[in-house]
Design a protein around this motif. Structure first.
Motif, short mmCIF file in Angstrom:
data_model
loop_
_atom_site.label_atom_id
_atom_site.label_comp_id
_atom_site.label_asym_id
_atom_site.label_seq_id
_atom_site.Cartn_x
_atom_site.Cartn_y
_atom_site.Cartn_z
N TYR A 90 0.83 -1.20 0.00
CA TYR A 90 0.00 0.00 0.00
C TYR A 90 0.87 1.25 0.00
O TYR A 90 0.57 2.22 -0.72
CB TYR A 90 -0.95 0.02 1.20
CG TYR A 90 -1.71 1.32 1.28
CD1 TYR A 90 -2.83 1.54 0.48
CD2 TYR A 90 -1.29 2.34 2.12
CE1 TYR A 90 -3.51 2.74 0.52
CE2 TYR A 90 -1.96 3.55 2.16
CZ TYR A 90 -3.07 3.74 1.37
OH TYR A 90 -3.75 4.94 1.40
N ILE A 91 1.92 1.27 0.78
CA ILE A 91 2.80 2.44 0.83
C ILE A 91 3.39 2.72 -0.55
O ILE A 91 3.44 3.87 -0.99
CB ILE A 91 3.88 2.27 1.91
CG1 ILE A 91 3.24 2.34 3.30
CG2 ILE A 91 4.98 3.32 1.76
CD1 ILE A 91 4.18 1.98 4.44
N GLU A 92 3.82 1.68 -1.24
CA GLU A 92 4.35 1.86 -2.60
C GLU A 92 3.28 2.44 -3.52
O GLU A 92 3.55 3.33 -4.32
CB GLU A 92 4.88 0.53 -3.16
CG GLU A 92 6.19 0.12 -2.57
CD GLU A 92 7.29 1.16 -2.77
OE1 GLU A 92 7.44 1.69 -3.89
OE2 GLU A 92 7.99 1.46 -1.79
N TYR A 93 2.07 1.93 -3.41
CA TYR A 93 0.95 2.43 -4.21
C TYR A 93 0.66 3.89 -3.89
O TYR A 93 0.42 4.71 -4.77
CB TYR A 93 -0.28 1.55 -3.93
CG TYR A 93 -1.59 2.12 -4.38
CD1 TYR A 93 -2.00 2.00 -5.70
CD2 TYR A 93 -2.42 2.79 -3.49
CE1 TYR A 93 -3.22 2.52 -6.13
CE2 TYR A 93 -3.63 3.31 -3.90
CZ TYR A 93 -4.03 3.18 -5.22
OH TYR A 93 -5.22 3.71 -5.63
N ALA A 94 0.68 4.22 -2.61
CA ALA A 94 0.29 5.56 -2.17
C ALA A 94 1.35 6.63 -2.46
O ALA A 94 1.01 7.82 -2.52
CB ALA A 94 0.00 5.53 -0.67
N LYS A 95 2.59 6.23 -2.68
CA LYS A 95 3.66 7.21 -2.91
C LYS A 95 3.35 8.16 -4.07
O LYS A 95 3.68 9.34 -4.01
CB LYS A 95 4.99 6.50 -3.19
CG LYS A 95 5.67 6.01 -1.95
CD LYS A 95 6.98 5.34 -2.30
CE LYS A 95 7.66 4.82 -1.05
NZ LYS A 95 8.91 4.11 -1.38
N SER A 96 2.72 7.65 -5.10
CA SER A 96 2.43 8.50 -6.26
C SER A 96 1.04 9.14 -6.17
O SER A 96 0.66 9.89 -7.08
CB SER A 96 2.52 7.67 -7.54
OG SER A 96 1.53 6.66 -7.55
N LEU A 122 1.51 11.01 3.50
CA LEU A 122 2.09 9.67 3.51
C LEU A 122 2.94 9.45 4.77
O LEU A 122 2.87 8.39 5.39
CB LEU A 122 2.92 9.43 2.26
CG LEU A 122 3.52 8.04 2.11
CD1 LEU A 122 2.43 6.97 2.12
CD2 LEU A 122 4.35 7.95 0.84
N GLU A 123 3.71 10.45 5.16
CA GLU A 123 4.53 10.32 6.38
C GLU A 123 3.67 10.13 7.61
O GLU A 123 4.00 9.34 8.50
CB GLU A 123 5.45 11.53 6.54
CG GLU A 123 6.60 11.54 5.57
CD GLU A 123 7.43 10.25 5.61
OE1 GLU A 123 7.79 9.80 6.71
OE2 GLU A 123 7.70 9.69 4.54
N GLU A 124 2.55 10.86 7.70
CA GLU A 124 1.65 10.68 8.84
C GLU A 124 1.11 9.25 8.87
O GLU A 124 1.11 8.61 9.92
CB GLU A 124 0.48 11.66 8.75
CG GLU A 124 -0.53 11.45 9.86
CD GLU A 124 -1.93 11.94 9.55
OE1 GLU A 124 -2.71 12.06 10.51
OE2 GLU A 124 -2.26 12.17 8.37
N ARG A 125 0.69 8.76 7.73
CA ARG A 125 0.13 7.41 7.67
C ARG A 125 1.20 6.36 7.99
O ARG A 125 0.90 5.37 8.65
CB ARG A 125 -0.48 7.14 6.30
CG ARG A 125 -1.75 7.93 6.11
CD ARG A 125 -2.42 7.65 4.81
NE ARG A 125 -3.58 8.52 4.65
CZ ARG A 125 -4.34 8.54 3.59
NH1 ARG A 125 -4.10 7.74 2.58
NH2 ARG A 125 -5.36 9.37 3.53
N ARG A 150 -7.19 1.14 5.19
CA ARG A 150 -6.92 1.43 3.78
C ARG A 150 -6.18 0.32 3.04
O ARG A 150 -6.60 -0.08 1.96
CB ARG A 150 -6.20 2.76 3.66
CG ARG A 150 -7.13 3.93 3.82
CD ARG A 150 -6.38 5.26 3.63
NE ARG A 150 -7.33 6.35 3.63
CZ ARG A 150 -7.66 7.05 4.71
NH1 ARG A 150 -7.10 6.77 5.88
NH2 ARG A 150 -8.53 8.03 4.64
N PRO A 151 -5.06 -0.17 3.55
CA PRO A 151 -4.34 -1.20 2.78
C PRO A 151 -5.13 -2.50 2.60
O PRO A 151 -4.85 -3.26 1.68
CB PRO A 151 -3.08 -1.47 3.61
CG PRO A 151 -2.94 -0.31 4.51
CD PRO A 151 -4.31 0.22 4.74
#
Length: 78
Positions: free
Chosen positions: A8-14, A21-24, A75-76
């Motif tokens: 999910y983090i990789e997906y959310a980066k863009s 993103l840092e907060e999450r 979310r993820p």
């Protein structure tokens, strides 16, 4: 669960602003430290694990903060 969060983090980066993103990531890191080793299935990943994690954060006094943390962790897995 940690692998799903990482994907999910990789997906959310863009898709998210860097500050968002840092907060999450802070919430994800905390949750993963507690339950990241669990498999994502109906035997190892139970609603209790999420509520126990939220309850362990006694510094989150407001219902909004607690609800916000839950929505971030959901979310993820949605």
């Amino acid at each position: 669960m940690a692998a799903v969060i990482d994907l999910y983090i990789e997906y959310a980066k863009s898709r998210l602003e860097p500050a968002t993103l840092e907060e999450r990531k802070r919430y994800f890191q905390s949750f993963a430290e507690s339950h990241g080793f669990r498999g994502v299935n109906d035997r190892e990943c139970l609603p209790y694990h999420l509520t126990a994690w939220v309850d362990s954060h006694t510094e989150w006094e407001s219902d909004w903060t607690r609800s916000h943390a839950v929505s971030i962790i959901h979310r993820p897995f949605n």
